[in-house]
Design an enzyme around this catalytic site. Structure first.
Site, PDB file in Angstrom:
ATOM      1  N   GLY A   1      -2.825   3.843   8.104  1.00  0.00           N
ATOM      2  CA  GLY A   1      -1.847   2.771   8.103  1.00  0.00           C
ATOM      3  C   GLY A   1      -1.262   2.593   9.490  1.00  0.00           C
ATOM      4  O   GLY A   1      -1.528   3.388  10.401  1.00  0.00           O
ATOM      5  N   GLY A   2      -0.483   1.540   9.653  1.00  0.00           N
ATOM      6  CA  GLY A   2       0.267   1.349  10.891  1.00  0.00           C
ATOM      7  C   GLY A   2      -0.535   0.902  12.094  1.00  0.00           C
ATOM      8  O   GLY A   2      -0.059   0.990  13.218  1.00  0.00           O
TER       9      GLY A   2
ATOM     10  N   ASP B   1      -4.941   3.499  -1.755  1.00  0.00           N
ATOM     11  CA  ASP B   1      -6.022   3.812  -0.822  1.00  0.00           C
ATOM     12  C   ASP B   1      -6.595   5.191  -1.106  1.00  0.00           C
ATOM     13  O   ASP B   1      -5.955   6.200  -0.817  1.00  0.00           O
ATOM     14  CB  ASP B   1      -5.486   3.778   0.617  1.00  0.00           C
ATOM     15  CG  ASP B   1      -5.198   2.366   1.089  1.00  0.00           C
ATOM     16  OD1 ASP B   1      -6.107   1.530   1.012  1.00  0.00           O
ATOM     17  OD2 ASP B   1      -4.058   2.099   1.519  1.00  0.00           O
TER      18      ASP B   1
ATOM     19  N   HIS C   1      -1.358  -1.300  -4.136  1.00  0.00           N
ATOM     20  CA  HIS C   1      -2.625  -0.987  -3.473  1.00  0.00           C
ATOM     21  C   HIS C   1      -2.710   0.525  -3.259  1.00  0.00           C
ATOM     22  O   HIS C   1      -1.832   1.125  -2.641  1.00  0.00           O
ATOM     23  CB  HIS C   1      -2.667  -1.738  -2.147  1.00  0.00           C
ATOM     24  CG  HIS C   1      -3.947  -1.616  -1.397  1.00  0.00           C
ATOM     25  ND1 HIS C   1      -5.048  -2.417  -1.643  1.00  0.00           N
ATOM     26  CD2 HIS C   1      -4.310  -0.804  -0.378  1.00  0.00           C
ATOM     27  CE1 HIS C   1      -6.023  -2.100  -0.807  1.00  0.00           C
ATOM     28  NE2 HIS C   1      -5.607  -1.113  -0.028  1.00  0.00           N
TER      29      HIS C   1
ATOM     30  N   MET D   1     -11.371  -6.229   5.845  1.00  0.00           N
ATOM     31  CA  MET D   1     -10.521  -5.262   6.559  1.00  0.00           C
ATOM     32  C   MET D   1     -10.090  -5.861   7.891  1.00  0.00           C
ATOM     33  O   MET D   1     -10.926  -6.329   8.670  1.00  0.00           O
ATOM     34  CB  MET D   1     -11.274  -3.953   6.813  1.00  0.00           C
ATOM     35  CG  MET D   1     -11.491  -3.059   5.586  1.00  0.00           C
ATOM     36  SD  MET D   1      -9.985  -2.540   4.728  1.00  0.00           S
ATOM     37  CE  MET D   1      -9.111  -1.648   6.012  1.00  0.00           C
TER      38      MET D   1
ATOM     39  N   MET E   1     -12.184   4.103  -0.134  1.00  0.00           N
ATOM     40  CA  MET E   1     -12.811   4.340   1.166  1.00  0.00           C
ATOM     41  C   MET E   1     -13.533   5.671   1.061  1.00  0.00           C
ATOM     42  O   MET E   1     -13.102   6.692   1.613  1.00  0.00           O
ATOM     43  CB  MET E   1     -11.733   4.345   2.270  1.00  0.00           C
ATOM     44  CG  MET E   1     -11.279   2.940   2.615  1.00  0.00           C
ATOM     45  SD  MET E   1      -9.685   2.937   3.439  1.00  0.00           S
ATOM     46  CE  MET E   1      -8.617   3.022   2.018  1.00  0.00           C
TER      47      MET E   1
ATOM     48  N   MET F   1      -9.182   7.897  -0.075  1.00  0.00           N
ATOM     49  CA  MET F   1      -9.994   8.279   1.093  1.00  0.00           C
ATOM     50  C   MET F   1     -10.544   9.683   0.882  1.00  0.00           C
ATOM     51  O   MET F   1      -9.827  10.559   0.391  1.00  0.00           O
ATOM     52  CB  MET F   1      -9.129   8.269   2.359  1.00  0.00           C
ATOM     53  CG  MET F   1      -8.413   6.951   2.606  1.00  0.00           C
ATOM     54  SD  MET F   1      -7.593   6.996   4.207  1.00  0.00           S
ATOM     55  CE  MET F   1      -6.632   5.482   4.129  1.00  0.00           C
TER      56      MET F   1
ATOM     57  N   HIS G   1      -8.450   0.783  -3.685  1.00  0.00           N
ATOM     58  CA  HIS G   1      -9.334   0.566  -2.541  1.00  0.00           C
ATOM     59  C   HIS G   1     -10.029   1.880  -2.225  1.00  0.00           C
ATOM     60  O   HIS G   1      -9.401   2.811  -1.732  1.00  0.00           O
ATOM     61  CB  HIS G   1      -8.482   0.066  -1.359  1.00  0.00           C
ATOM     62  CG  HIS G   1      -9.250  -0.116  -0.086  1.00  0.00           C
ATOM     63  ND1 HIS G   1      -8.627  -0.271   1.132  1.00  0.00           N
ATOM     64  CD2 HIS G   1     -10.583  -0.174   0.176  1.00  0.00           C
ATOM     65  CE1 HIS G   1      -9.543  -0.422   2.084  1.00  0.00           C
ATOM     66  NE2 HIS G   1     -10.732  -0.349   1.532  1.00  0.00           N
TER      67      HIS G   1
ATOM     68  N   ASP H   1      -6.373  -6.522   4.606  1.00  0.00           N
ATOM     69  CA  ASP H   1      -5.760  -5.197   4.547  1.00  0.00           C
ATOM     70  C   ASP H   1      -5.762  -4.593   5.948  1.00  0.00           C
ATOM     71  O   ASP H   1      -6.820  -4.392   6.540  1.00  0.00           O
ATOM     72  CB  ASP H   1      -6.566  -4.333   3.568  1.00  0.00           C
ATOM     73  CG  ASP H   1      -6.019  -2.922   3.426  1.00  0.00           C
ATOM     74  OD1 ASP H   1      -4.919  -2.645   3.932  1.00  0.00           O
ATOM     75  OD2 ASP H   1      -6.710  -2.098   2.780  1.00  0.00           O
TER      76      ASP H   1
ATOM     77  N   SER I   1       0.845  -1.194   0.000  1.00  0.00           N
ATOM     78  CA  SER I   1       0.000   0.000   0.000  1.00  0.00           C
ATOM     79  C   SER I   1       0.879   1.241   0.000  1.00  0.00           C
ATOM     80  O   SER I   1       1.683   1.438   0.918  1.00  0.00           O
ATOM     81  CB  SER I   1      -0.886   0.006   1.246  1.00  0.00           C
ATOM     82  OG  SER I   1      -1.445   1.304   1.397  1.00  0.00           O
TER      83      SER I   1
HETATM   84  C1  DX5 Z   1      -6.123   1.396   5.865  1.00  0.00           C
HETATM   85  C2  DX5 Z   1      -5.741   1.121   4.449  1.00  0.00           C
HETATM   86  C3  DX5 Z   1      -4.601   0.181   4.305  1.00  0.00           C
HETATM   87  C4  DX5 Z   1      -3.307   0.666   4.906  1.00  0.00           C
HETATM   88  C5  DX5 Z   1      -2.626  -0.518   5.502  1.00  0.00           C
HETATM   89  O1  DX5 Z   1      -7.350   2.030   5.873  1.00  0.00           O
HETATM   90  O2  DX5 Z   1      -6.837   0.552   3.746  1.00  0.00           O
HETATM   91  O3  DX5 Z   1      -4.413  -0.214   2.961  1.00  0.00           O
HETATM   92  O4  DX5 Z   1      -2.449   1.265   3.988  1.00  0.00           O
HETATM   93  O5  DX5 Z   1      -1.487  -0.100   6.158  1.00  0.00           O
HETATM   94  P1  DX5 Z   1      -0.660  -1.058   7.123  1.00  0.00           P
HETATM   95  O6  DX5 Z   1      -0.206  -2.233   6.307  1.00  0.00           O
HETATM   96  O7  DX5 Z   1       0.433  -0.190   7.594  1.00  0.00           O
HETATM   97  O8  DX5 Z   1      -1.606  -1.495   8.216  1.00  0.00           O
HETATM   98 ZN    ZN Z   2      -6.447  -0.347   1.753  1.00  0.00          ZN
END
Ligand code: DX5
Ligand code: ZN
Length: 231
Positions: free
Chosen positions: A142-143, A33, A31, A135, A66, A35, A64, A173, A8
């Site tokens: 992330g993280g 994201d 990937h 999910m 969101m 948002m 993806h 994910d 991602s």
């Molecule tokens: C979170 C995202 C993920 C995110 C995952 O809402 O959809 O794709 O980047 O990040 P890690 O792998 O750091 O959890």
């Molecule tokens: Zn994602």
């Protein structure tokens, strides 16, 4: 079935995205994201950005979304040439109509479920989708830490996919690392999104290889039609 690793770029250096894409060229898909600050409390890339990433990426895009109103916005992402476009079940007004539209444009259609969203209402719709994203954290950032309580949902999906012989990829994910990828693979995932685990590594290509190896060692898929049951 191959185990796919989709880094991602949420965890990449946003000021150097083309270079960052080059560091993960050995991955399966990138990937992305998207948002909108409404569906989730965070804001990332829009359509124009995704279109440009598509032009420079050495590997195909796994988008993806969101966002609210995917029925309205998702087809545009498919039109950029994205390999797959995944929207959230919680946000879509008509998931089946939207999936059909995405496929018609030429993208693989994915449906994503937040940790608290039950999978049962979607099981009978599986033929309409190419991918289900379970999910493993609350979407938005992330993280975060992997939520093992989402695994029964994956096991359920994996059983149905095996029993029906459908070609639906099962994606996880959120919080996927060297320590958690095996758990998700055992529960039936075959497509793994990893942000911080890949871009936080000194050599992302090596981390991608390590993740793929662990996923493969813990693989839980069975060839459809063999009649074998999972344990
Ligand atoms: C979170 C995202 C993920 C995110 C995952 O809402 O959809 O794709 O980047 O990040 P890690 O792998 O750091 O959890
Ligand atoms: Zn994602």
């Amino acid at each position: 079935m191959t185990m796919r690793i989709n880094p991602s770029i949420l965890a990449a250096d946003f000021a150097n995205l083309e270079r960052e894409l080059g560091r993960i060229a050995s991955a399966d898909l990138v990937h992305v994201d998207v948002m909108d600050n409404h569906f989730v409390p965070n804001l990332t890339f829009g359509l124009q950005m995704v279109g440009r990433l598509q032009e420079v990426s050495p590997i195909p895009l796994d988008v993806h979304l969101m966002i609210d109103e995917p029925d309205r916005w998702a087809p545009g992402y498919a039109e950029t040439g994205a390999f797959s476009v995944t929207f959230h079940a919680e946000a879509a007004a008509d998931p089946v109509a939207l999936a059909r539209r995405l496929r018609q444009i030429g993208a693989r259609a994915g449906i994503a479920l937040k940790p608290g969203t039950a999978v049962e209402p979607y099981l009978e719709l599986l033929p309409e989708f190419d991918q289900v994203l379970v999910m493993t954290v609350e979407p938005g950032f992330g993280g975060q830490s992997f939520m093992p309580e989402t695994m029964p949902k994956l096991e359920r999906l994996s059983r149905v996919v095996r029993e029906t012989g459908l070609d639906v990829w099962l994606q996880v994910d959120g919080g996927i690392t060297i320590d958690t990828i095996g758990i998700a693979a055992e529960a039936g995932a075959n497509t793994f999104v990893a942000g911080s685990a890949v871009f936080g590594a000194e050599v992302p290509a090596e981390r991608i290889m390590a993740l793929r190896e662990i996923a493969d060692a813990h693989r839980h898929d069975r060839a459809p039609g063999t009649g074998r049951l999972d344990g």
